[in-house]
Design an enzyme around this catalytic site. Structure first.
Site, mmCIF file in Angstrom:
data_model
loop_
_atom_site.group_PDB
_atom_site.id
_atom_site.type_symbol
_atom_site.label_atom_id
_atom_site.label_comp_id
_atom_site.label_asym_id
_atom_site.label_seq_id
_atom_site.Cartn_x
_atom_site.Cartn_y
_atom_site.Cartn_z
ATOM 1 C CD GLU A 81 57.014 -41.156 -11.883
ATOM 2 O OE1 GLU A 81 56.230 -40.970 -10.940
ATOM 3 O OE2 GLU A 81 56.616 -41.471 -13.041
ATOM 4 C CB CYS A 108 57.473 -45.084 -11.204
ATOM 5 S SG CYS A 108 56.836 -44.863 -12.885
#
Length: 163
Positions: A81, A108
Site C-alpha cells: 500500500e 498502511c
C-alpha cells in the site's frame, strides 16, 4: 442485436487482478501482497508490492519472520500500500480506491488516510483480530474510508503468455 461476451470480469475483479499480479513481483518467501490505486474514472494511478526500499538489496536484508533467528523483515519491508502511494509520484489520490489482497495494517492505514484514498477494497482479512488490524479498521472507519471485501464472481484468472 449484440453478440458481446458475457463472461468478462468486473472492474473490481480487474483491479484486484492487477494488485494480485503486482504481488507476484514480491520476493518475500512467505507473504506476497500487491496494491493497485484507481481513480473515480477507473484509471490506474499506481501499483506497488511488498519489498525492501530502493538501494536495499533483497540479498543483504533478512526475509526472516522469527525474531528468535535474529533480524526480521518487519523492520525493513515497505508494504504494498505504501509503495503504491509513493509510486504515484505526486498524483492526487484524493477520492481514489486502493485494491489490496490483504487488509491493510495500521501503518498502511495511516498512509491511506493521509493520501486521501476514500475506499479500501480487499480480498483477505485473515489477521482481522490482531491489534494491528483492529487499530487499522478503527482509524479507517473514523476517517470515513469505505471498507469493501471483494467477493469475486470469478474464482481464478489465467494469464497465458502464448496467446
Amino acid at each position: 442485436m449484440s453478440n458481446k461476451r458475457c463472461d468478462y470480469i468486473s472492474w473490481d475483479e480487474y483491479f484486484m487482478g492487477v494488485a494480485l499480479l503486482a504481488a507476484q513481483r514480491s520476493k518475500d518467501p512467505n507473504t506476497q501482497v500487491g496494491a493497485c490505486i484507481v481513480d473515480s474514472q477507473n484509471r490506474i494511478l499506481s501499483t506497488g508490492y511488498n519489498g525492501f526500499p530502493h538501494g536495499c538489496s533483497d540479498d543483504d536484508f533478512p526475509w526472516n519472520r522469527d525474531e528468535a533467528l535474529g533480524e526480521t523483515k518487519y523492520q525493513f519491508v515497505v508494504h504494498a500500500e505504501l509503495n503504491a502511494i509513493l509510486n504515484s509520484r505526486g498524483k492526487t489520490l484524493e477520492g481514489a480506491r486502493i485494491y489490496v489482497g490483504l487488509f491493510p495494517c495500521n501503518e498502511c492505514a495511516k498512509s491511506i488516510i493521509q493520501a486521501g484514498v476514500s475506499e479500501v477494497v480487499y480480498l483477505s482479512d485473515k489477521y482481522h483480530n490482531t491489534p494491528s488490524t483492529i487499530a487499522s479498521r478503527r482509524m479507517l472507519e473514523a476517517a470515513g474510508v469505505k471498507l469493501t471485501q471483494l467477493k469475486p464472481r470469478t474464482k481464478s484468472l489465467l494469464l497465458d503468455f502464448n496467446a
